[in-house]
Write an enzyme that holds these catalytic residues in place. Structure first.
Site, PDB file in Angstrom:
ATOM      1  CG  ASP A 350      -2.214   0.710   1.013  1.00 35.88           C
ATOM      2  OD1 ASP A 350      -2.551   0.976  -0.159  1.00 35.88           O
ATOM      3  OD2 ASP A 350      -2.898   1.022   2.001  1.00 35.88           O
ATOM      4  CG  ASP A 428      -7.992   0.888   2.978  1.00 37.27           C
ATOM      5  OD1 ASP A 428      -6.886   0.322   2.918  1.00 37.27           O
ATOM      6  OD2 ASP A 428      -8.264   1.915   2.328  1.00 37.27           O
TER       7      ASP A 428
END
Length: 537
Positions: A350, A428
């Site tokens: 990420d 997420d």
């Protein structure tokens, strides 16, 4: 086939939440009787505007569209002095037009454009020379105003200050924590049901095939999985216009399946009966057939109306919640070691694709952001300093349907310039959710009545999300949420296990029971071995 769809979809859902910082304003045109408001684009570092309509000064509008105003010849100062003027775009730069209008005594310069509206800019040395507001407007808006308002048009320009703390943030936070909590609880409930039926066998590659679950139990497979995700993201970056339609089709299949699974579980829980019948040795359930028809219809309805920004986000978020819940129930991590490896690799993934890749891309935009928002998200391509608004209605650009989307309720210009959204990637929710689900299953294995691991991990996730939004608001830019969620959830889970003296078994997870020779249920009273830490909740 179902497993392939789930795996491919999971590869493209890990995108970070971002917000667009636009430089849009409102132009009010009136004649004292009628008035209209239109979207304009300006540069707040060049010509600040009033923040309210009442504070804005009204000026008569002079139509000079017959000239580009690249020189002052043919324009009488008496005609434009003390008034706002509108000219056509082209032939010379914005600062040259502004300086000429200013020298003629104009108070405001509007530039009508029949091409994409971009934030007006010039060399930094030119900014200090221009003292009048300058903005771009659509040519079609001006022509419409001439028909509706007619003669005697007067204009006001204002740019209300957008609220940094938008209510949409609270909505996204609520969606995220509720989804993670429900998904973790569902995973634990399924584990409890399996144990009560005595269906838990020794862990292996096909140990959960009958239940339809997929288990990540090998570090090598986790590394391979993350590598595939990186490859998929890079492919999406270079071949977005083709792959986006494939992802949309996969999303529809996956969401229909997930919604069916969620609704079927709810109906089973409330005791809704079913009628079964057979056709040529094929058994069918009337409830399942009806649910399948409803879920497929909903997915198709979303696909047909996916570009209706004003309301389709509600359905997309509902499908997204079902998608995440089903993934957290279906994909299981076998032990805390696998959780640490997977979440740590995804954290690096990420951060790399959000913060590092802008140094390698031509337009300076991270690969993650461009894939998440689509190649036409020009507001992000220049890190929020520029915007681009089509001058004419255009077919909406396709975007990946792997984010929770909530419109920014305080976005004052959204009805004029296009809706603005706060978004949160499914990744997420799913990535920390897999750890929450593991904690929930471990609570079942140790017969924790207070669900200490599950509750602690949910609280850690909530705090991590809050920190993510705080950093985002303070920095004014989107954040890779896993940067905060992964440390919060992993450290909290490890601390709880360490304090309870159960780290050995928490780390090994289901693998600790492979040494058991007995095939009896794993934990008939919550444990088969009192040394599994004891009930200390």
């Amino acid at each position: 086939m179902e497993r392939a769809v789930k795996t491919i979809t999971l590869l493209v859902v890990f995108v970070a939440s971002q917000q667009i910082n636009c430089q849009e304003a409102i132009l009010q045109i009136s004649n004292g009787i009628k008035d209209r408001e239109y979207c304009i684009v300006y540069n707040h570092s060049w010509t600040p505007l009033a923040q309210t309509l009442d504070a804005a000064i009204q000026f008569p509008l002079v139509n000079l569209m017959s000239t580009m105003l690249c020189n002052g010849s043919g324009v009488s100062p008496d005609v434009v002095r003390g008034k706002a003027v509108v000219v056509m775009r082209g032939y010379c730069n914005f600062s040259q037009k502004a300086l000429i209008a200013q020298s003629l005594g104009a108070t405001t310069l509007l530039i009508a454009s029949n091409t994409t509206l971009i934030t007006p800019s010039t060399n930094e040395s030119e900014y200090a020379k221009v003292h009048i507001p300058l903005a771009l407007m659509r040519l079609r808006d001006l022509l419409e105003a001439q028909q509706v308002i007619g003669e005697g048009m007067k204009v006001k320009l204002y740019a209300p200050a957008p609220s940094k703390i938008d209510p949409s943030i609270a909505v996204i936070l609520l969606i995220a924590i509720v989804t993670v909590a429900l998904g973790g609880y569902w995973s634990g409930a399924c584990e409890r049901d399996r144990l009560s039926k005595g269906s838990m066998m020794e862990v292996g590659e096909d140990s959960k095939a009958d239940s339809g679950e997929l288990s990540l139990y090998s570090p090598l497979k986790v590394v391979f999985f993350v590598a595939m995700m990186c490859g998929m993201l890079v492919l999406m970056y270079f071949f977005y216009n083709v792959l986006v339609y494939i992802i949309i089709a996969i999303f529809c299949l996956a969401c229909a399946s997930a919604l069916f699974s969620c609704l079927d579980a709810v109906m089973e829980k409330i005791g809704c009966g079913t009628v079964s019948f057979s056709i040529r040795n094929w058994n069918f359930s009337l409830r399942s057939l009806l649910l399948a028809a409803v879920c497929i219809s909903i997915a198709v309805f979303w696909a047909v109306n996916r570009n209706e920004d004003r309301w389709i986000w509600i359905l997309q978020d509902l499908l997204g919640v079902a998608f995440c819940l089903n993934f957290m129930k279906t994909i299981s991590l076998s032990n805390f070691k696998i959780c640490v490896i997977l979440l740590s690799l995804l954290l690096v993934y990420d951060v790399f694709f959000v913060f590092i890749t802008p140094f390698f891309t031509k337009n300076g935009v991270s690969i993650m952001v461009q894939v998440a928002l689509g190649p036409d998200a020009s507001g992000e391509k220049t890190q929020g300093n520029m915007v681009a608004i089509p001058a004419e209605p255009q077919a909406p650009s396709e975007k990946l349907p792997v984010v929770m989307r909530v419109p920014r309720f305080s976005a004052w210009a959204q009805n004029l310039c296009g809706m603005q959204f706060s978004i949160l990637g499914y990744g997420d929710i799913i990535v920390p959710g897999l750890l929450v689900a593991y904690c929930s299953r471990f609570d079942v294995w140790i017969n924790s009545t207070k669900k200490i691991y599950f509750v602690s991990c949910c609280i850690a996730y909530l705090l991590g999300m809050i920190l993510t939004f705080v950093v985002m608001l303070l920095s004014g830019m989107g954040q890779p949420a896993l940067l905060y969620l992964v440390p919060f959830t992993l450290i909290t889970s490890a601390v709880v296990a360490g304090c309870r003296g159960e780290m050995k078994h928490f780390w090994a997870g289901t693998n600790v029971y492979e040494v058991l020779d007995s095939r009896e249920p794993l934990l008939p009273e919550g444990r088969t071995n009192c040394s599994v830490g004891g009930e200390r909740c």
